[in-house]
Design an enzyme around this catalytic site. Structure first.
Site, PDB file in Angstrom:
ATOM      1  N   GLU A 129       0.809  -1.226   0.000  1.00  8.26           N
ATOM      2  CA  GLU A 129       0.000   0.000   0.000  1.00  8.26           C
ATOM      3  C   GLU A 129       0.838   1.269   0.000  1.00  8.26           C
ATOM      4  O   GLU A 129       0.580   2.206  -0.753  1.00  8.26           O
ATOM      5  CB  GLU A 129      -0.947   0.027   1.207  1.00  8.26           C
ATOM      6  CG  GLU A 129      -2.203  -0.832   1.061  1.00  8.26           C
ATOM      7  CD  GLU A 129      -1.944  -2.304   1.320  1.00  8.26           C
ATOM      8  OE1 GLU A 129      -0.830  -2.659   1.745  1.00  8.26           O
ATOM      9  OE2 GLU A 129      -2.876  -3.108   1.093  1.00  8.26           O
ATOM     10  N   HIS A 184     -11.140  -4.547  10.626  1.00 10.15           N
ATOM     11  CA  HIS A 184     -11.759  -4.407   9.308  1.00 10.15           C
ATOM     12  C   HIS A 184     -13.066  -3.617   9.342  1.00 10.15           C
ATOM     13  O   HIS A 184     -13.850  -3.688   8.404  1.00 10.15           O
ATOM     14  CB  HIS A 184     -12.024  -5.784   8.696  1.00 10.15           C
ATOM     15  CG  HIS A 184     -10.792  -6.487   8.231  1.00 10.15           C
ATOM     16  ND1 HIS A 184      -9.920  -7.102   9.090  1.00 10.15           N
ATOM     17  CD2 HIS A 184     -10.271  -6.654   6.992  1.00 10.15           C
ATOM     18  CE1 HIS A 184      -8.921  -7.639   8.383  1.00 10.15           C
ATOM     19  NE2 HIS A 184      -9.109  -7.374   7.119  1.00 10.15           N
TER      20      HIS A 184
END
Ligand SMILES: Cc1ncc(C[n+]2csc(CCOP(=O)(O)OP(=O)(O)O)c2C)c(N)n1
Ligand SMILES: [Mg+2]
Lengths: 326, 337
Positions: A60, A129
C-alpha cells in the site's frame, strides 16, 4: 431511468473517465485479473489493458507513492485500496505527500489523483476491518473527501473526483456495493462540496453523510408516519463541508441530530455541531444530539456489534430527544 | 615539461572544459553552503537545515550525466543537488530566507526545494517517503513510452525503511527506468550505518530483486561517480530497468545546524581522516597535476563564485516576505480536467 447497483455505478464512472482521458489509470490490489476485490473494476483490464489497469503486490505504501509520483508528472492515477483499513499503511503518502505537494512546492505541483475504496463497517468483520475514516482524512488541508451513499451519488462524485486536479479521497460504503438505485443514462457530474437535501421536513434536521444518509432517510420515513417531518441533509462531501446547506436546514427546523458512522471524539459530527452553534445559535430550540459508533473498537459478536453501531433505532430516538418527545 | 602535463591531462576523463565545469559546480555548492551556515547563525534562515558539504562529488557527478528532460527527486539535504541541477543560487537562497522569490515561493524552505522547469521534483522530509514517488515517476515515463529516467537520491538510512523495499520491488517488477542512489555518508543523524543496517554492502540490496543491478562507488571521486552513472544510464535508459548505486561519501558538517561536527557519535580523528579525501581538493589536485588548472585559475574561480554567492544573499535579503494572502494560496487548485 435505469436501476443499477452502487458497484455498477462506480464501474461506469471508471470506464467512462478512462475512455475520456488516457492519462487516467487504475492501480491497486486485485483490480485487474481478479476484477476487483469487490468487483468494482470488472471488465476494465480487458478493455484498457495492463498499463492502465494495474495489479499491484500487497504494498500500500508503495503503490500510493507510485500514484503520487505519476500525478506529479502529469498522469491522473486512481489508487484503489482493498479497504481503507489497509490504507493506514499508506497514510504517509496521502497526508505527507499528496496533500502537501502543491503547497510546499509553492503551487508548482498539483496532484490530480483519487484514492478510493470501501470504508466503514460491514458485518462481523470485527476490529481491524470495521472502521470509518472520514474524520481522519477530513482533518487534512490539501485533500477533498467525498462519501457517496447512493449509486447516483457514487457515479457522479467519482467522475468529479477523477476530473478534479486535487487529491480526492473517496470513501465508499463497504456495505453499499449491492444497493440499487436510479442512475440516468446521460452523463452527469456531482459537484464536490455540495450537500443534498434527501428528505424535506420542518421539525428537525438530520445532518449526515454517505452510508448513514440511508439510515437517516429510513428514520425520516418512519417518523413521518408519526407526523414528525425531518430534513435529511446528506453532506456527501465532508471536506470541504457545505456549511450553507447545514445552516439553511437548521435555521428552518431549529433542531438538529448529527449522525455519523465513526467515533465521537473529534468526529465529523463534532465539526458539524461547531458550524451549527456558529451559524444557527439564535435559531436553536434544543441542544444538538449526536449519533455515532460507541467509543470502542468494533466487536465480533453479533449483539455487541449491533450495540456498537449507530442505527435506525438510535437515530429515531435522537430525533425524539431533540424534539423533547421522550 | 609541457609534454608531460599534456599526457597526464589526457588521462583524466572528459575535456578540460568539462572538468572545469565539474570543479565549478562542486565549488559553488561548497561556498554557497558555507554562506548558508553564516546566514543561519545570523537568524536569516530558520527551521531544519541540512548541509551537504563533503558530498559534492555525488550531486555533480550524477547530475552532470543527466538530460534536461530527465527527472530528479531527493531528500531534505537538497541544496547541493538543486545547484548541480541548475537552480540559481538566488532562487535557493531566497527560499532559505523564506521569501517570495524563492523556488517554492517561501512555502517550502530548506527541505523542500522544487523547480518544475528543471524537473526537480523536490526535497522531501520523510525519510524513505519519496522513494515510492520516484517509482511513480518511472511508471509515468514508461506509461508514456518516453526514454527519460528518474534519479532518486536518498541517505543510507533509507535502506532500512519499508518504503525502500516496496519501491525497489515495484521498480524491478515493472521494469521502471529509476536510478536509486544511496548516498552512504555513514550516519543517519547520530546512528552509524553498522548500528542500523543488517547488511554493510548496501549495493547488495539490489540482489533481492531479479534483474536489478547494484554497485558501490567512491563518492569522493567525481569521475568514478560519472562512470558509474554512465553504466547505470545505459541500463536504465536503454533497457528501462532500475539500478541501485551505493555512493560512499562523508558529510563534513553536523547532521543539521544544531548538531556538533564531531564529538558525540564520531571522533575528530575520524573526521580528519575523511577530510583528507575532500572531493573538491581531490579534483583540484588531479587537475593541477595534469596541468589543467593553475593556482591563479582557482583563485579566479573562487572570486567569481564568491560574488555569485554574495549576490544570492543580497537578492534574498531584498526579496519581500510572501504577502499574507499567500497563506491561503496553493492549498488546492480550482481547476478540473
Ligand atoms: C520517517 C522519518 N523518521 C525520522 C525522521 C527524522 N530524521 C531526519 S533525517 C534523519 C536521518 C536520516 O539519515 P540518512 O538517511 O542517512 O540521510 P542523511 O541525513 O545522512 O543525508 C532522521 C532520523 C524523518 N525525517 N523521517
Ligand atoms: Mg546518512
Amino acid at each position: 431511468m435505469p436501476v443499477i447497483t452502487y458497484r455498477e455505478a462506480l464501474n461506469q464512472a471508471l470506464r467512462e473517465e478512462m475512455a475520456r482521458d488516457d492519462r487516467v489509470f487504475l492501480m491497486g490490489e486485485e483490480v485487474g485479473v481478479y476484477n476487483g476485490a469487490y468487483k468494482v473494476s470488472k471488465g476494465l483490464l480487458e478493455e484498457f489493458g495492463e498499463m492502465r489497469v494495474v495489479d499491484t503486490p500487497i504494498t500500500e505504501l508503495g503503490f500510493a507513492g507510485v500514484g503520487v509520483g505519476a500525478a506529479m508528472v502529469g498522469l491522473r492515477p486512481i489508487i484503489e485500496f482493498m479497504t481503507w483499513n489497509f490504507a493506514l499503511l499508506a497514510i504517509d503518502q496521502i497526508v505527507n505527500a499528496a496533500a502537501k505537494m502543491l503547497y510546499m512546492s509553492g503551487g508548482q505541483y498539483p496532484m490530480p489523483m483519487v484514492f478510493r475504496g470501501p470504508n466503514g463497517a460491514a458485518l462481523q468483520l470485527s476490529a481491524q476491518h470495521s472502521q470509518a475514516f472520514e474524520s481522519w482524512l477530513a482533518h487534512i488541508p490539501g485533500l477533498k473527501v467525498v462519501t457517496p451513499g447512493t449509486p447516483y451519488d457514487a457515479k457522479g462524485l467519482l467522475k468529479a473526483a477523477i476530473r478534479d486536479d486535487n487529491p480526492v479521497i473517496m470513501l465508499e460504503g463497504e456495505m453499499l456495493y449491492n444497493n440499487k438505485g436510479e442512475v440516468p443514462e446521460e452523463e452527469y457530474i456531482i459537484p464536490i462540496g455540495k450537500a443534498e437535501l434527501k428528505r424535506e421536513g420542518d421539525h428537525c434536521s438530520i445532518i449526515t453523510n454517505g452510508k448513514m444518509a440511508l439510515v437517516a432517510m429510513k428514520a425520516a420515513d418512519q417518523l413521518a408516519q408519526e407526523g414528525i417531518r425531518v430534513d435529511v441533509v446528506d453532506l456527501r462531501t465532508v471536506r470541504p463541508m457545505d456549511v450553507e446547506a447545514i445552516a439553511t436546514s437548521v435555521r428552518k427546523t431549529n433542531r438538529a441530530v448529527v449522525l455519523e458512522e465513526g467515533w465521537e471524539l473529534a468526529g465529523i459530527g463534532a465539526q458539524v455541531v461547531d458550524y451549527v452553534q456558529r451559524e444557527c445559535f439564535d435559531h436553536l430550540d434544543a441542544p444538538v444530539v449526536r449519533v455515532h459508533q460507541v467509543d470502542v473498537p468494533m466487536p465480533y459478536a453479533k449483539a455487541l456489534e449491533k450495540a456498537a453501531k449507530p442505527d435506525l433505532g438510535k437515530t429515531i430516538a435522537a430525533v425524539k430527544k431533540v424534539m423533547y418527545l421522550e | 615539461m609541457a609534454a608531460k602535463k599534456k599526457s597526464d591531462s589526457a588521462k583524466l576523463p572528459g575535456d578540460a572544459e568539462l572538468r572545469r565545469e565539474l570543479l565549478h559546480s562542486m565549488l559553488l555548492q561548497r561556498r554557497f553552503e558555507e554562506k548558508v551556515g553564516e546566514a543561519y547563525a545570523l537568524g536569516k534562515i530558520g527551521g531544519f537545515c541540512h548541509l551537504y558539504i563533503g558530498q559534492e562529488a555525488v550531486s555533480t557527478g550524477v547530475l552532470s550525466m543527466l538530460r534536461p528532460d530527465d527527472y530528479v527527486i531527493t531528500t531534505y539535504r537538497d541544496h547541493g543537488q538543486a545547484l548541480a541541477r541548475g537552480m540559481t543560487p538566488r532562487a535557493i537562497m531566497a527560499e532559505l530566507f523564506g521569501r517570495i522569490d524563492g523556488c517554492s515561493r517561501g512555502k517550502g524552505g530548506s527541505m523542500h526545494l522544487f523547480d518544475r522547469n528543471l524537473n526537480f521534483l523536490g526535497g522531501h522530509g520523510i525519510v524513505g517517503g519519496h522513494v515510492p514517488v520516484a517509482a511513480g515517476v518511472g511508471f509515468a515515463i514508461k506509461y508514456r513510452g518516453g526514454d527519460q529516467v528518474i534519479v532518486c537520491f536518498m541517505g543510507e538510512s533509507v535502506v532500512n525503511t519499508g518504503a525502500f523495499h516496496e519501491a525497489l520491488n515495484m521498480a524491478a517488477l515493472w521494469k521502471l527506468p529509476c536510478i536509486f542512489i544511496i548516498e552512504n555518508n555513514k550516519y543517519g543523524m547520530g546512528t552509524a550505518v553498522e548500528r542500523a543496517a543488517a547488511i554493510q554492502d548496501l549495493s547488495r540490496r539490489a540482489d533481492s530483486y531479479d534483474g536489478m543491478d547494484g554497485e558501490h562507488v567512491d563518492g569522493q571521486d567525481v569521475f568514478a561517480v560519472r562512470d558509474a552513472m554512465e553504466r547505470a544510464l545505459e541500463i536504465s535508459r536503454r533497457e528501462s530497468k532500475p539500478v541501485l548505486l551505493e555512493i560512499r561519501t562523508y558529510r563534513y558538517m553536523g547532521h543539521s545546524m544544531s548538531d556538533a561536527v564531531s564529538g558525540t557519535y564520531r571522533t575528530k580523528a575520524e573526521l580528519d581522516e575523511y577530510l583528507k579525501r575532500d572531493p573538491i581538493n581531490l579534483l583540484k589536485a588531479r587537475m593541477m597535476d595534469a596541468g589543467d588548472l593553475t593556482d591563479a585559475d582557482v583563485a579566479q574561480m573562487e572570486q567569481e563564485i564568491k560574488a555569485v554567492v554574495q549576490d544570492s544573499w543580497d537578492f534574498a535579503d531584498a526579496s519581500p516576505e510572501p504577502p499574507l494572502e499567500a497563506l491561503y494560496e496553493d492549498v488546492l487548485v480550482d481547476t478540473t480536467s
